[in-house]
Every structure is written in structure tokens, then in C-alpha cells.
Design an enzyme around this catalytic site. Structure first.
Site, PDB file in Angstrom:
ATOM      1  N   ASN A 123       0.791  -1.231   0.000  1.00 52.22           N
ATOM      2  CA  ASN A 123       0.000   0.000   0.000  1.00 52.22           C
ATOM      3  C   ASN A 123       0.820   1.277   0.000  1.00 52.22           C
ATOM      4  O   ASN A 123       0.330   2.337  -0.381  1.00 52.22           O
ATOM      5  CB  ASN A 123      -0.919   0.019   1.226  1.00 52.22           C
ATOM      6  N   THR A 173      12.263 -16.731 -30.844  1.00 51.14           N
ATOM      7  CA  THR A 173      10.840 -16.680 -30.512  1.00 51.14           C
ATOM      8  C   THR A 173      10.032 -16.849 -31.795  1.00 51.14           C
ATOM      9  O   THR A 173      10.250 -16.124 -32.766  1.00 51.14           O
ATOM     10  CB  THR A 173      10.491 -15.338 -29.851  1.00 51.14           C
ATOM     11  N   LYS A 175       7.367 -16.486 -34.512  1.00 53.08           N
ATOM     12  CA  LYS A 175       6.487 -15.408 -34.955  1.00 53.08           C
ATOM     13  C   LYS A 175       5.676 -15.889 -36.163  1.00 53.08           C
ATOM     14  O   LYS A 175       6.144 -16.763 -36.898  1.00 53.08           O
ATOM     15  CB  LYS A 175       7.318 -14.179 -35.343  1.00 53.08           C
ATOM     16  N   LYS A 177       3.480 -14.187 -33.263  1.00 50.99           N
ATOM     17  CA  LYS A 177       3.290 -14.732 -31.919  1.00 50.99           C
ATOM     18  C   LYS A 177       1.902 -15.321 -31.722  1.00 50.99           C
ATOM     19  O   LYS A 177       1.715 -16.203 -30.885  1.00 50.99           O
ATOM     20  CB  LYS A 177       3.569 -13.658 -30.873  1.00 50.99           C
ATOM     21  N   LYS A 201      11.126 -20.756 -28.844  1.00 52.88           N
ATOM     22  CA  LYS A 201      10.371 -20.262 -27.693  1.00 52.88           C
ATOM     23  C   LYS A 201       8.943 -19.907 -28.065  1.00 52.88           C
ATOM     24  O   LYS A 201       8.688 -19.311 -29.107  1.00 52.88           O
ATOM     25  CB  LYS A 201      11.084 -19.021 -27.134  1.00 52.88           C
ATOM     26  N   GLU A 204       5.283 -14.795 -25.053  1.00 51.69           N
ATOM     27  CA  GLU A 204       4.720 -14.715 -23.702  1.00 51.69           C
ATOM     28  C   GLU A 204       3.209 -14.863 -23.666  1.00 51.69           C
ATOM     29  O   GLU A 204       2.648 -15.347 -22.679  1.00 51.69           O
ATOM     30  CB  GLU A 204       5.133 -13.394 -23.032  1.00 51.69           C
ATOM     31  N   HIS A 294       9.795 -15.499 -18.616  1.00 50.44           N
ATOM     32  CA  HIS A 294       9.542 -14.261 -19.355  1.00 50.44           C
ATOM     33  C   HIS A 294       9.063 -13.199 -18.376  1.00 50.44           C
ATOM     34  O   HIS A 294       8.368 -13.508 -17.407  1.00 50.44           O
ATOM     35  CB  HIS A 294       8.497 -14.486 -20.454  1.00 50.44           C
ATOM     36  N   ARG A 295       9.444 -11.951 -18.641  1.00 50.04           N
ATOM     37  CA  ARG A 295       9.124 -10.857 -17.712  1.00 50.04           C
ATOM     38  C   ARG A 295       7.990  -9.967 -18.225  1.00 50.04           C
ATOM     39  O   ARG A 295       7.959  -8.773 -17.934  1.00 50.04           O
ATOM     40  CB  ARG A 295      10.371 -10.030 -17.429  1.00 50.04           C
TER      41      ARG A 295
END
EC number: 4.1.1.39
Length: 480
Positions: A123, A173, A175, A177, A201, A204, A294-295
Site C-alpha cells: 500500500n 521466438t 512469430k 506470436k 520459444k 509470452e 519471461h518478464r
């Protein structure tokens, strides 16, 4: 008894409101080895002294509230309260401070990043007395680190599993995606792995959508994986994204990946949540799966310099929660990332021990004892011309991941993978021969392209592509 401690038993209960700094600003305090330490960038509202602002952060993220309460007398605030113990003005900023806060270890549940963040960045970030607040860094004590499993396997174990040493790992990655059928998706995976990549990969946001349900994707990717392994003689992997709407569904997907014989799964640790991530990391260690992280959503939290949380904190949290890889920016690609700051949190991910380093934005000395390291993943807007810089910046213990930089090759997916593998091998060989990648990088790539038509074609396509925008999150000006 400390003058900051006022309990019913000692002085009698007095209702009302008092300044936070009377209880929570303690410049004489010397932090204990067991304290969790936090460095906050605090921007107070006009008229709010820095001591009051720092004390308010310490109070509202530990035991304090806006008024005195009689139940303070039923415990020892001195034992449990957070303390603002030091304040530095930020150079070059008129009303901004780095406030250092120490938290007693007893405030936190063992092995729970969820609980740690609920307290420290809960908070308090909506507190009206502050115009902005950013958590810049944390010092996690060894005694707390040892309550976490950490990464399922770590860098050395991963290299041993893959039997790959002496160079960065290469990924891609897939594509687009979203929108591919599972069979076409698996075809792209096969072509990239056959061409020389170590990994492919899921993006995300590839979970289990109507155009490609997760089970179908897993099956076609496993087929591609084993076929490419048989043809190349190399161990391959595809990051099967297990992220789901519930922990139960996430675990079902991870179990199926293991049953297929896949070597690695993936999780979106911020959108999925730390509780889910830690659960998955424990399963991965117990069952021999690597875990790619993954972020997604990180820039919502960390991109603004004055408010939110610096990615180095999220990186430390991931090393506690568990993951073998994590995306860490590229410095040279399309995504945000200043070089020195990026190298600072890359060190925090990989090294056993890091010292205070203002030039890399590191506020605390941090020891990780026996916690395994995490491979940083460079991904986002990179291509063959970036290979020398990426190899020089990230070193061998990294994953260099080219999505469009593989699949955008004019001759197809497999030639795109060949181009990247040749470029990487050329850079590693040149570095090992003592050549300067930063100065000679373009020459090294041109020389390699003379005997690789795939690389020559890639060089021609992306020769003018650059992403030269200044970083938003940069280091503070040094004091003169």
C-alpha cells in the site's frame, strides 16, 4: 527502551496522530546482518520533509498506520518496525531522496516472495504524502535466502544437460506470436532448430487460444524437437509456455511437457504471479525440467525512473522464486535497457557475490551463497549485425534470442538460423583469438559472410536497422 518505542505499558496510550519520524526515522540505527534492506527513491509532496517521507515509507511498509492505536501496547514496535536509517539527496534533483530502510527478518514468511513484496511494495506506493516512490534495490540477507530453493538447476547444470560450453546459447521466438495453427507452429520450430539454434520459444502471450490449444502445440513442438535432434546430433529445446489461468492448469501443462520428454518449460512470472512461479520452480527441480522465465508486464513496473520498482529488484526476486533463464533486455535492440544498469542486474543474476557499485546502480553488497545463477536472455529487435556487441556485452553465460532476426530471413527460417549460428561462432572465435569485438565487430561479420551465403543475405536485409532511442531509466548524475 528506545525513544522511538512508545507502548501502553511504558508511557500509557495516547490517542491521536503523530509524525512518522518520531518513531520510524532512526539515523542512529546500525542495520543487522539479518535485516532486509531497501533503497527507495522518494519524491515527497511539497512541504513534506525528507525525514518524514522516509519514515512514512518505513512505517507504512511495516508496522505503522496513520494514527496511534492502543494495540501497539500489546507488542514491541522496536522489534518489528521498519526503520529509515539513512537519507541521501539525489544529485541533480531538487526534491528527491534515496531513503534506506531496514526491516527485521521476523516480518516476512520464509520462502515467500509474495509475502516479501506484499509488505515492502504494498500500500505504501499509493501514499498521498509522496508524489512518487520507487524501490531501487534490496539487500536480502543470507538467512532469508536460505529459506528459498531458488533456480531449479542453474547455469552449470543446464550446460551439462545440453552438453554445450564456451559460447552463448542461441534461441528464437516463433512469430507471428499469435494466429499460427499448432502444425505450422511446429514446422517453424523444426526449421529453426535444424538450422542450428539451441532453443525456440513460445511468445509470452501464447497460452491456449482457440487457434492453437496448448496440448496440440506441445505435441507438434515435441515432434519438431526430437526430429531436429536426430538430424543434427545436438540437444535441442523449445520453451513450452505453461502459464495458465490457474495454478492447477499450469501444473497440468508442466506435467504433460515432462511426460513428452521436453527439457524445458516456460512461465510468465509477473503476470502469472510469484506463488505460481515458485510452485512451478519446485516441480521443475524435482522432475529435471529447466525453467525459462519471461518478464511480461515488467515495463509497467520498472520503466519510469521516479516511480515503481527497478528491474534489479525483480531480478533478485526471480532468483529467489526460481528460474533458469530470464529476459534481461538487449542494450542494443528495440527494448529499453541502459548498458551499465543492464550489466548491473545481469551480475546480480549470475554471480555468487556482488559489491556496491554506483556506476551500475547497485546499492547493496549481495551474497547469494549456494543459490544457483540465472542465465540472462537478450531478446527483442536484434539481428546478425548485433551479434558482436551482444557477445561482448553478455558473455558466454547468456541466451541470445532472435525472433524476427531469424524468421525474417529472406530465404526462410532454417537459413535464418544458420546465419545466426555462423555469426555467433565467428564472434566467439574472434574473441578467443584476442580480437576486439566492440571495435572490429562489423569486420568480423563481413569476413564470416564471405563463406556463408545465409549470413550474407541476412547482413544485406538488416544492414540499416537500428533502434537508437535514449533509455528512460538512466543512472543519476554523479556528484561533482
Amino acid at each position: 527502551m528506545s525513544p522511538q518505542t512508545e507502548t501502553k505499558a511504558s508511557v500509557g496510550f495516547k490517542a491521536g496522530v503523530k509524525d512518522y519520524k518520531l518513531t520510524y526515522y532512526t539515523p542512529q540505527y546500525k542495520p543487522l546482518d539479518t535485516d532486509i534492506l531497501a533503497a527507495f527513491r522518494v519524491t515527497p509532496q511539497p512541504g513534506v520533509p525528507s525525514e518524514e517521507a522516509g519514515a512514512a515509507v518505513a512505517a507504512e511498509s511495516s508496522t505503522g498506520t496513520w494514527t496511534t492505536v492502543w494495540t501497539d501496547g500489546l507488542t514491541s514496535l522496536d522489534r518489528y518496525k521498519g526503520r529509515c536509517y539513512h537519507i541521501d539527496p539525489v544529485p541533480g534533483e531538487e526534491n528527491q531522496y534515496i531513503c534506506y530502510v531496514a526491516y527485521p527478518l521476523d516480518l516476512f514468511e520464509e520462502g515467500s516472495v509474495t509475502n516479501m513484496f506484499t509488505s515492502i511494495v504494498g500500500n505504501v506506493f499509493g501514499f498521498k504524502a509522496l508524489r512518487a516512490l520507487r524501490l531501487e534495490d534490496l539487500r536480502v540477507p543470507i538467512s532469508y535466502i536460505k529459506t528459498f530453493q531458488g533456480p531449479p538447476h542453474g547455469i552449470q547444470v543446464e550446460r551439462d544437460k545440453l552438453n554445450k560450453y564456451g559460447r552463448p546459447l542461441l534461441g528464437c521466438t516463433i512469430k507471428p506470436k499469435l494466429g499460427l495453427s499448432a502444425k505450422n507452429y511446429g514446422r517453424a520450430v523444426y526449421e529453426c532448430l535444424r538450422g542450428g539454434l539451441d532453443f525456440t520459444k513460445d511468445d509470452e502471450n501464447v497460452n491456449s487460444q482457440p487457434f492453437m490449444r496448448w496440448r496440440d502445440r506441445f505435441l507438434f513442438c515435441a515432434e519438431a524437437l526430437f526430429k531436429s535432434q536426430a538430424e543434427t546430433g545436438e540437444i535441442k529445446g523449445h520453451y513450452l509456455n505453461a502459464t495458465a489461468g490457474t495454478c492447477e492448469e499450469m501444473m497440468k501443462r508442466a506435467v504433460f511437457a515432462r511426460e513428452l520428454g521436453a527439457p524445458i518449460v516456460m512461465h510468465d512470472y509477473l503476470t502469472g504471479g510469484f506463488t505460481a512461479n515458485t510452485t512451478l520452480a519446485h516441480y521443475c527441480r524435482d522432475n529435471g525440467l529447466l525453467l525459462h522465465i519471461h518478464r511480461a508486464m515488467h515495463a509497467v513496473i520498472d520503466m519510469q525512473k521516479n516511480h515503481g520498482m527497478q528491474f534489479r529488484v525483480l531480478a533478485k526476486a526471480l532468483r529467489l522464486s526460481g528460474g533458469d533463464h530470464i529476459h534481461a533486455g538487449t542494450v542494443v535492440g528495440k527494448l529499453e535497457g541502459e548498458r551499465d544498469i543492464t550489466l548491473g542486474f545481469v551480475d546480480l543474476l549470475r554471480d555468487d557475490h556482488t559489491e556496491i557499485d554506483p556506476d551500475r546502480g547497485i546499492y547493496f553488497t549481495q551474497s547469494w551463497v549456494s543459490t544457483p545463477g540465472v542465465l540472462p536472455v537478450a531478446s527483442g529487435g536484434i539481428h546478425v549485425w548485433h551479434m558482436p556487441a551482444l557477445t561482448e556485452i553478455f558473455g558466454d553465460d547468456s541466451v541470445l534470442q532472435f525472433g524476427g532476426g531469424t524468421l525474417g530471413h529472406p530465404w526462410g527460417n532454417a537459413p535464418g538460423a544458420v546465419a545466426n549460428r555462423v555469426a555467433l561462432e565467428a564472434c566467439v572465435q574472434a574473441r578467443n583469438e584476442g580480437r576486439d569485438l566492440a571495435r572490429e565487430g562489423a569486420t568480423i561479420i563481413r569476413e564470416a559472410s564471405k563463406w556463408s551465403p545465409e549470413l550474407a543475405a541476412a547482413c544485406e536485409v538488416w544492414k540499416e536497422i537500428k533502434f537508437e532511442f535514449p533509455a528512460v531509466d538512466i543512472l543519476d548524475k554523479k556528484k561533482s
